[in-house]
Design a protein around this motif. Structure first.
Motif: not given
Length: 285
Positions: A15-27
């Motif tokens: 569940a932390s994966a999309p949070l990390f992705a958002s934090a680095i500006g990933a699409g």
């Protein structure tokens, strides 16, 4: 539109994966849904599944932008019956975890013959393993990643990947992920303009562009044909910035996850910003 992201950590659970992705500006993003260095992992809990789905929805990450990767231990082309059984069971578990998480793709390395039998026999075994798993699952596409051609690993040539696909019964549930570092190492000269076009023309003729589901966008520490899998930060390797400008301007890569596996995760945010800028400017050199 280019969906650019990275293979993010899951230290605090999936569940932390999309949070990390958002934090680095990933699409987009990639992840392991289980420990990639173990044959067995604890099942996903209902709480983990719900939290993952919610965090993905809140971050705007639809399944077509998420590329889970399977375990490094799995060898779908194994000749040894015990190794094959363990690999198939682990691969099935990976696919079922994707089903639970609402994901539609599973990225995997095809397999290795380990000098125990012929390439053709190994390729057929890989296809048989895929068929075996697709029969027991639904809704998840098996996405074959090209390899660098190290050791006895197969899938380094487009022809080998095409042969696996030819033997897969449900072709609607098989696809391809091209790793740019692996392709260069395997002999596809993406560095020059002519080499870039020649490589993609061969991919289209031998495999078919419709099978391209995702890419791993990595620079390479080694040059064309090296057969050495060593990723480098964007613009700091043998591929160079002009290659990535060319890739970001190429409409054939629109709408699929483009995933960084570059070695310095502190650079991911900057690399994503750079690649997004290239995609928006669409400058070709």
């Amino acid at each position: 539109m280019k969906y650019i992201g990275a293979h993010v950590p899951v230290t605090d659970g999936v569940a932390s994966a999309p949070l990390f992705a958002s934090a680095i500006g990933a699409g987009a993003f990639a992840l392991f849904t289980r420990n990639p260095s173990r044959w067995k992992s604890e099942p996903l809990t209902a709480r983990e599944i719900d939290d993952f789905r919610r965090n993905c929805a809140e971050g705007g990450f639809t399944p077509d932008r998420i590329l889970p990767h399977d375990s490094y231990l799995i060898n779908l082309g194994a000749k040894d019956p015990k190794k094959l059984f363990m690999s198939r069971m682990a691969f099935l578990d990976e696919m079922q975890r994707c089903e639970q998480l609402g994901l539609t793709m599973l990225n995997f390395h095809p397999g290795s013959h380990l000098n125990e039998w012929s390439e053709q026999e190994c390729l057929s075994r890989i296809a048989s393993s895929i068929n075996h798993t697709l029969e027991k699952t639904s809704g998840v596409k098996a996405v074959i990643e090209n390899t660098a051609g190290q050791g006895s690993n197969l899938g380094f040539s487009f022809a080998q990947i095409a042969e696996i696909i030819r033997q897969v019964e449900d072709k609607s549930r098989v696809g391809v992920c091209i790793d740019t570092c692996h392709a260069l190492a395997a002999g596809y000269d993406f560095v020059t303009v002519d080499g870039y076009e020649t490589a993609w023309s061969e991919f289209a003729d031998v495999i078919g562009m419709d099978y391209l589901c995702a890419m791993h966008i990595n620079d390479s520490k080694k040059g064309v044909g090296s057969r050495v899998d060593r990723h480098a930060p964007i613009g700091q390797g043998a591929l160079g910035l002009d290659f990535f400008r060319r890739l970001m301007a190429d409409p054939r890569m629109d709408g699929i996850p483009l995933i960084l596996e570059t070695p310095d995760d502190t650079l991911w945010s900057d690399e994503i910003s750079l690649l997004v800028s290239m995609a928006e400017n669409r400058e070709v050199r």
